[in-house]
Design an enzyme around this catalytic site. Structure first.
Site, PDB file in Angstrom:
ATOM      1  CE  LYS A   1      -8.436  -2.367   3.939  1.00  0.00           C
ATOM      2  NZ  LYS A   1      -8.551  -3.770   3.086  1.00  0.00           N
TER       3      LYS A   1
ATOM      4  CD1 TRP B   1      -1.951  -2.620   1.594  1.00  0.00           C
ATOM      5  CD2 TRP B   1      -2.928  -1.273  -0.049  1.00  0.00           C
ATOM      6  NE1 TRP B   1      -2.872  -3.247   1.007  1.00  0.00           N
ATOM      7  CE2 TRP B   1      -3.730  -2.603   0.020  1.00  0.00           C
ATOM      8  CE3 TRP B   1      -3.187  -0.317  -1.378  1.00  0.00           C
ATOM      9  CZ2 TRP B   1      -4.502  -2.925  -0.827  1.00  0.00           C
ATOM     10  CZ3 TRP B   1      -4.297  -1.024  -2.156  1.00  0.00           C
ATOM     11  CH2 TRP B   1      -4.896  -2.184  -1.930  1.00  0.00           C
TER      12      TRP B   1
ATOM     13  CG  ASP C   1      -3.262   4.049   4.069  1.00  0.00           C
ATOM     14  OD1 ASP C   1      -4.340   4.051   4.679  1.00  0.00           O
ATOM     15  OD2 ASP C   1      -2.792   3.648   2.994  1.00  0.00           O
TER      16      ASP C   1
END
Lengths: 360, 360
Positions: A195, A102, A171
């Site tokens: 999530k 990511w 993030d």
């Protein structure tokens, strides 16, 4: 079929209570004669949803007044682009930590816009790991420092955050509101909802207000944080149903004792699962270095890919779903976000024990 | 309360059948033991939803193979920015028609990126109107020509489309799939879902494939159409629940006889309502010039603002909701999108007749 245990990495399990309430209200929201999905984002019913969702998020984070909470579309991937658009001036440089898949995507996007200094790179290390804060050599005068608080694929998680002079940007998609953190340590935080917060289709952005004015004039109006901050995320039609689900999820979180309460439960779930790996005599091998093990995504291997396939198949037959590791790395991954029930971890550990005895 | 008649401009009424099916399946999607909201966007259940939604949209438009259908986040407002980012080269010029509030927003955003030529401006005309195709003087060598097929606030709608040499780009947010059109006349079409397609949180973009390569290299990866076209809108996590609702709505549309079937019903609804305005002896005055009257958003005034307020209050008490005109123009607006039932138009016309007799 009864409700399964959903270990999927995202979109992920939501609180049962939130789903059941959404189902009850879906056709007729609080006697209004229409669904929440059909309501104007300028009307009083939706306004109450929006305001309470923002207030709950602020309360869960104990967020100071000099930060804004925004609901934006496009998930974390849109933020990979918006962060450099807004915060990286034409002749500036941004520090990025490459901690995995990511972070790499965030870096690739930032490089389209400007100069990036990768101040640490642990993306290919095995066992998977993160840099320790003291390993980081920040660039003097960097516009910001970007980290990924939890790497979903690698199963690693920062246990303490670096404290650079430049604004820290994180993030937090895969561990937002799963544990306490000090928002004052950050200039900007973003998290895709799918999530720990709700369904896919919304990112929560937490931004220190003084950073809103950094955006260069060549950035499209829609991609400026300031545009959305000035309109309380109502510059355009927000994803109203997704925000409604975020509201129900934050209510549930508050009922669990807030971030402290859920963190305790999350740590217990993760500890139980890591103990099962460590106590398996090497049959299950955790892929993350112990000091960086994630409480959200637990990753491990079996002695062979054939056994991994068998493990996944038998787990699935017992209602233990979504355990397959990310296609880029293989292996097994159990995502045990906030809404994942402790009973599911118990069921997985029992199955792991049986499977090891039958196949070890 | 029974289901009301929801004349709101968007987020707007959805087909009852779609809402009821979503409600039934919300907690346990087809016996999978989890909600569609909780499922991986890479799993087979969601893949089937995604594929069928794309296929239904293609079928409803009779879309040729050289066009892609994309699901993007950020609604039409994100497209106001993405269109010039992708299609307007640094030294190019784009033609825009300023037909009202939404076109103005698109123009404002395009000007951040490059040179814009406003080739017609009817935004301030009263009665509200659009340019006739023959009034348009296109710029030689323009990168594209942008129009807004239906102005939600003004209540105006293009009845035939211009045919420039440059690719025609249309914001069809408020009348997409409400009437037949020839996709070959367009280079790119976009539509926020929350009027004729589903809940807020998704825009459908239809783009001719040869235009995908026009995007300059300085555009963020996430804001390039090509990024999403190459990955079938799965470059990042799509708004899965919103796309599922789009699927249910497109199924319903196909069951209504597709775009031809729904267009007939839409024309009849609009005709009934305009007849009520025109037959009111001047009590109700339509605000749009007759040749540009929208079949989606019918706008009118009463003799005074006080009467308008009374009208809205009494309508609301009868379950006729969302009739207030946009805050920027006032008056009355009835949005009668695809899913709005003819019985609601009948009920409104009856009420209008009574109200006029009592107050005229």
């Amino acid at each position: 079929m009864a409700r399964v245990f959903n270990f999927g990495a995202g979109p992920a399990v939501l609180p049962e209570e939130a789903l059941l309430e959404a189902q009850r209200e879906l056709f007729d929201y609080k006697g209004c004669g229409m669904s929440i999905m059909e309501m104007s984002h300028r009307g009083k019913e939706y306004a109450a949803v929006h305001e309470e969702a923002v207030a709950n998020l602020r309360r869960l984070m104990s967020l100071p007044d000099d930060y804004d909470v925004l609901f934006l579309q496009g998930g974390a991937s849109a933020q990979f682009a918006m962060v450099p658009l807004n915060l990286l001036p034409p002749n500036g440089v941004a520090d990025y930590v490459n901690s995995g898949a990511w972070a790499s995507k965030a870096i690739r996007e930032a490089r389209v816009r400007g100069r990036v200094n990768v101040i640490a790179d642990t993306a290919k290390d095995l066992p998977t790991r993160l840099p320790r804060p003291e390993e980081l050599a920040f660039t003097d005068g960097a516009a910001y420092v970007h980290i990924t608080s939890n790497e979903t694929i690698a199963g690693t998680q920062w246990k303490s955050f670096p404290r650079p002079a430049a604004p820290l940007v994180a993030d937090m998609s895969s561990d937002f509101l799963s544990r306490p953190f000090d928002p004052r340590a950050f200039g900007l935080i973003y998290a895709g909802a799918q999530k720990n917060l709700g369904p896919a289709g919304c990112a929560v952005v937490v931004v220190r207000k003084d950073l809103l004015d950094r955006c260069p004039a060549d950035v499209p109006i829609f991609f400026r944080y300031k545009t959305h901050a000035e309109e309380n995320s109502l510059y355009n039609t927000p994803p109203t149903f997704t925000i409604y689900m975020i509201l129900l999820t934050t209510r549930w979180l508050l009922a669990q004792g807030g971030v402290n309460g859920i963190a305790e439960r999350n740590r217990a779930k993760a500890a139980r699962l890591y103990a099962a790996l460590d106590g398996s005599g090497g049959f299950y091998r955790g892929t993350a270095a112990p000091e960086f093990r994630s409480d959200m995504n637990v990753t491990w291997r079996l002695p062979s890919e054939a056994l991994e396939e068998k493990f996944l198949k038998e787990a699935s037959a017992r209602g233990l779903k979504g355990l397959k590791g990310h296609r880029s790395v293989g292996g097994i991954r159990a995502s045990i976000y906030n809404a994942f029930p402790p009973a599911g971890v118990d069921a997985l550990c029992e199955f792991m024990d049986e499977f090891r005895r039958a196949n070890g």
